[in-house]
Design a protein around this motif. Sequence first.
Motif, PDB file in Angstrom:
ATOM      1  N   SER A 146      -0.456   1.117  14.288  1.00 34.85           N
ATOM      2  CA  SER A 146      -0.149   1.485  12.897  1.00 34.85           C
ATOM      3  C   SER A 146       1.276   1.991  12.759  1.00 34.85           C
ATOM      4  CB  SER A 146      -1.144   2.537  12.405  1.00 34.85           C
ATOM      5  OG  SER A 146      -1.086   3.715  13.190  1.00 34.85           O
ATOM      6  N   CYS A 147       1.761   2.711  13.763  1.00 31.69           N
ATOM      7  CA  CYS A 147       3.148   3.198  13.728  1.00 31.69           C
ATOM      8  C   CYS A 147       4.130   2.037  13.824  1.00 31.69           C
ATOM      9  CB  CYS A 147       3.384   4.182  14.873  1.00 31.69           C
ATOM     10  SG  CYS A 147       5.092   4.770  14.987  1.00 31.69           S
ATOM     11  N   ASP A 148       3.872   1.108  14.753  1.00 27.92           N
ATOM     12  CA  ASP A 148       4.787  -0.015  14.954  1.00 27.92           C
ATOM     13  C   ASP A 148       4.827  -0.939  13.740  1.00 27.92           C
ATOM     14  OD1 ASP A 148       5.405   0.948  17.426  1.00 27.92           O
ATOM     15  OD2 ASP A 148       4.038  -0.385  18.510  1.00 27.92           O
ATOM     16  N   VAL A 149       3.675  -1.167  13.127  1.00 21.10           N
ATOM     17  CA  VAL A 149       3.632  -1.997  11.919  1.00 21.10           C
ATOM     18  C   VAL A 149       4.522  -1.389  10.835  1.00 21.10           C
ATOM     19  CG1 VAL A 149       2.161  -2.719   9.994  1.00 21.10           C
ATOM     20  CG2 VAL A 149       1.375  -3.024  12.347  1.00 21.10           C
ATOM     21  N   ALA A 150       4.412  -0.076  10.669  1.00 17.11           N
ATOM     22  CA  ALA A 150       5.188   0.606   9.628  1.00 17.11           C
ATOM     23  C   ALA A 150       6.677   0.582   9.936  1.00 17.11           C
ATOM     24  CB  ALA A 150       4.697   2.041   9.479  1.00 17.11           C
ATOM     25  N   LYS A 151       7.035   0.972  11.157  1.00 13.67           N
ATOM     26  CA  LYS A 151       8.458   1.091  11.489  1.00 13.67           C
ATOM     27  C   LYS A 151       9.155  -0.258  11.545  1.00 13.67           C
ATOM     28  CE  LYS A 151       8.550   5.577  13.786  1.00 13.67           C
ATOM     29  NZ  LYS A 151       8.975   6.336  14.977  1.00 13.67           N
ATOM     30  N   SER A 162      -0.820   3.069   6.952  1.00 14.72           N
ATOM     31  CA  SER A 162      -0.614   1.812   7.674  1.00 14.72           C
ATOM     32  C   SER A 162      -1.956   1.350   8.222  1.00 14.72           C
ATOM     33  CB  SER A 162       0.407   2.009   8.787  1.00 14.72           C
ATOM     34  OG  SER A 162       0.684   0.798   9.447  1.00 14.72           O
ATOM     35  N   PHE A 163      -1.963   0.335   9.065  1.00 15.51           N
ATOM     36  CA  PHE A 163      -3.217  -0.126   9.661  1.00 15.51           C
ATOM     37  C   PHE A 163      -2.988  -0.438  11.134  1.00 15.51           C
ATOM     38  CE2 PHE A 163      -1.087  -4.075   8.810  1.00 15.51           C
ATOM     39  CZ  PHE A 163      -1.534  -4.966   9.788  1.00 15.51           C
ATOM     40  N   ASP A 164      -4.043  -0.355  11.896  1.00 16.28           N
ATOM     41  CA  ASP A 164      -3.980  -0.642  13.331  1.00 16.28           C
ATOM     42  C   ASP A 164      -4.439  -2.077  13.555  1.00 16.28           C
ATOM     43  OD1 ASP A 164      -4.101  -0.776  16.073  1.00 16.28           O
ATOM     44  OD2 ASP A 164      -4.984   1.217  16.307  1.00 16.28           O
ATOM     45  N   GLY A 165      -3.496  -2.930  13.981  1.00 19.18           N
ATOM     46  CA  GLY A 165      -3.826  -4.339  14.164  1.00 19.18           C
ATOM     47  C   GLY A 165      -4.169  -4.718  15.579  1.00 19.18           C
ATOM     48  N   ARG A 166      -4.217  -3.728  16.480  1.00 15.50           N
ATOM     49  CA  ARG A 166      -4.541  -4.043  17.877  1.00 15.50           C
ATOM     50  C   ARG A 166      -5.991  -4.537  17.986  1.00 15.50           C
ATOM     51  NH1 ARG A 166      -2.099   1.578  20.128  1.00 15.50           N
ATOM     52  NH2 ARG A 166      -3.269   2.238  18.273  1.00 15.50           N
ATOM     53  N   GLY A 167      -6.153  -5.621  18.687  1.00 13.55           N
ATOM     54  CA  GLY A 167      -7.486  -6.187  18.861  1.00 13.55           C
ATOM     55  C   GLY A 167      -7.868  -7.218  17.826  1.00 13.55           C
ATOM     56  N   LEU A 168      -7.073  -7.320  16.756  1.00 10.01           N
ATOM     57  CA  LEU A 168      -7.380  -8.311  15.734  1.00 10.01           C
ATOM     58  C   LEU A 168      -6.909  -9.695  16.184  1.00 10.01           C
ATOM     59  CD1 LEU A 168      -6.332  -6.545  12.378  1.00 10.01           C
ATOM     60  CD2 LEU A 168      -8.642  -6.886  13.275  1.00 10.01           C
ATOM     61  N   PRO A 169      -7.644 -10.762  15.863  1.00  5.78           N
ATOM     62  CA  PRO A 169      -7.124 -12.116  16.088  1.00  5.78           C
ATOM     63  C   PRO A 169      -5.817 -12.306  15.317  1.00  5.78           C
ATOM     64  CG  PRO A 169      -9.461 -12.161  15.556  1.00  5.78           C
ATOM     65  CD  PRO A 169      -9.005 -10.764  15.297  1.00  5.78           C
ATOM     66  N   LYS A 170      -4.957 -13.196  15.825  1.00  5.84           N
ATOM     67  CA  LYS A 170      -3.619 -13.343  15.236  1.00  5.84           C
ATOM     68  C   LYS A 170      -3.679 -13.652  13.745  1.00  5.84           C
ATOM     69  CE  LYS A 170       0.837 -15.619  15.903  1.00  5.84           C
ATOM     70  NZ  LYS A 170       1.088 -15.791  14.472  1.00  5.84           N
ATOM     71  N   ALA A 171      -4.566 -14.547  13.332  1.00  2.00           N
ATOM     72  CA  ALA A 171      -4.641 -14.915  11.921  1.00  2.00           C
ATOM     73  C   ALA A 171      -5.017 -13.711  11.053  1.00  2.00           C
ATOM     74  CB  ALA A 171      -5.642 -16.053  11.721  1.00  2.00           C
ATOM     75  N   GLU A 172      -5.988 -12.923  11.540  1.00  2.00           N
ATOM     76  CA  GLU A 172      -6.400 -11.739  10.783  1.00  2.00           C
ATOM     77  C   GLU A 172      -5.274 -10.701  10.742  1.00  2.00           C
ATOM     78  OE1 GLU A 172     -10.179  -9.977  11.670  1.00  2.00           O
ATOM     79  OE2 GLU A 172     -11.044 -11.919  12.251  1.00  2.00           O
ATOM     80  N   PHE A 173      -4.599 -10.522  11.898  1.00  2.00           N
ATOM     81  CA  PHE A 173      -3.497  -9.557  11.945  1.00  2.00           C
ATOM     82  C   PHE A 173      -2.384  -9.962  10.968  1.00  2.00           C
ATOM     83  CE2 PHE A 173       0.692  -8.433  13.745  1.00  2.00           C
ATOM     84  CZ  PHE A 173       0.616  -7.056  13.621  1.00  2.00           C
ATOM     85  N   ASP A 174      -2.006 -11.246  10.982  1.00  3.27           N
ATOM     86  CA  ASP A 174      -0.945 -11.715  10.086  1.00  3.27           C
ATOM     87  C   ASP A 174      -1.323 -11.515   8.622  1.00  3.27           C
ATOM     88  OD1 ASP A 174       0.548 -12.425  12.268  1.00  3.27           O
ATOM     89  OD2 ASP A 174       0.048 -14.558  12.186  1.00  3.27           O
ATOM     90  N   GLU A 193      -0.627  -8.342   3.656  1.00  6.31           N
ATOM     91  CA  GLU A 193      -1.188  -7.551   2.553  1.00  6.31           C
ATOM     92  C   GLU A 193      -0.573  -6.149   2.536  1.00  6.31           C
ATOM     93  OE1 GLU A 193      -5.495  -5.796   0.982  1.00  6.31           O
ATOM     94  OE2 GLU A 193      -5.411  -7.162   2.711  1.00  6.31           O
ATOM     95  N   TRP A 194      -0.440  -5.534   3.737  1.00  2.00           N
ATOM     96  CA  TRP A 194       0.129  -4.182   3.798  1.00  2.00           C
ATOM     97  C   TRP A 194       1.595  -4.180   3.388  1.00  2.00           C
ATOM     98  CZ3 TRP A 194       4.078  -1.712   6.384  1.00  2.00           C
ATOM     99  CH2 TRP A 194       4.088  -0.318   6.263  1.00  2.00           C
TER     100      TRP A 194
END
Length: 548
Positions: A370-375, A407-419, A424-425
């Motif tokens: 979540s931190c990395d997504v935001a920064k 923010s959101f934590d995308g670790r563990g999500l499949p690539k399509a879901e993460f993207d 959206e975020w």
Amino acid sequence: MSDAGQGSGRQHATVIGAASAGTVFEWYDFYLYGSLAGFITQHFFSGVNETTGYIFALLAFAAGFAVRPFGALVFGRLGDLWGRKNTFLVTMLLMGLSTFVVGLLPSYAQIGVAAPILLIVMRLIQGLALGGEYGGAATYVAEHAPPGRRGLYTSFIQTTATLGLFLSLIVILLVRSNLGEEAFREWGWRIPFLVSIILLGLSLWIRLRLNESPVFRRMVEEGKASKKPLTESFARWPNLKLVLLALAGLTAGQAVIWYTGQFYALFFLERMLKVDGSLANTLVAIALILGTPFFIVFGWLSDKIGRKPIILLGCLLAVLTYFPLFKTLTAAANPQLAAAAERAPVTVIADPADCAFQFDPIGRQTFASSCDVAKSHLASAGVSYESRPAPAGSQAVVQVGQVAVPSFDGRGLPKAEFDAAKKEWQGQIGTVLAAAGYPEKADPAQVNRPLVVGVLFVLMLYVTMVYGPIAAALVEMFPARIRYTSMSLPYHVGNGWFGGFLPPTAFAMVAATGNIYFGLWYPIVIAAVTLVVGLFFLKEMRGANIDA
């Protein structure tokens, strides 16, 4: 009296003009890369994430600087053994051909990882060549200069780096305006590199008309030339001490001020303040035109009052004023951004263990916490932010003024879901930033052009103070038989390492902290060290006998 400095004014003008013109073209070749780093990122480093790609592009730029001291050793030795003129003919040929080849290299999409490798090889050849160029040109002109005018004569060599940068900006602007942005981005960026083959031919023709330095000719005739210039320069403490003092007390501070005033300022306008590239290049070019004559002014003045006071005053002014000057630049170039940052400052509140330094050398890592997504999004959007620690295990929150966006934590999500989640975020945070007044790009209509040029001119003035007298200062520090070798190394360690690594280092500091001004600490600290060392340990050498 030696024949150095004798001869007609026309002969002196020929020496200065020929040495300077050739050096201008070498700097043009070298700085094309820095001016086009953003386009090079797209074509040669497209296999990694955006932040890593840009750092890689800047590191490839710095690679040319990294090897400059080795070029100084190789070609400095040749210059003291073989002659000043012959050596800088070789360096020019290497520079011109390697630059031309850059314009022909296939992209990452065409040949994969071989593309950036070949690019870096060309940068290394450029750096080696430039490592032997400056010392030869400065020594050559100084050894022709009449007594009492050494600072003035060598100051023309000092203009060449700026004129080369200016020439590269002008060529880029002409090609860009004639082709349009899309064509320039796809293939037109190669044209300025290819044009260098014409400049190479012209430069070689100019340099071939020169005669050897009178000081070197006399040394050879009298049998006083050095047989082992590297040993005499660096294995004997009296001269090695001078080399170290030249580095710490002159060239390190001079280098970071030069690159801050001319390169980092352009990078800051485009990358941090989101000013249109053509407009940023134009404003920098205007400041260069206004500032360039002051190389001559301060070179001339150094013949009157000394080299040391002018160089150290430039370091002092930089240390004291860089922060207010760059903050003024922000307010002038992107007033919407400055107003939004004042009205609604951005803070990332996150668990420090959740935050990584987002540099991925092999392009395989996904920064999904979540931190990395935001920064990463804030950094790519050019939004300055502060970091505040949160309890361990908590989800990062971006606070824009009084509005908090989790923010959101995308670790563990499949690539399509993460993207999809990331898109959206980014839409959510983009809406909040826009509502707070943060612009996607600087509005050209709101850029205060006179004030931007004024700030750039002041930065340029500092450059002329530290750089105008530096060639004369270095020439006067070392004996003639090992001058080319001895002065080239501290100059190129200072400019190649301390100066050349300023853009990637400062950008990495900004990326790590989120503060767009944090990278300024790099040149400020180094300039302060040079100020102290130069003030207390460096001897003024104005008027020294350079024939011995």
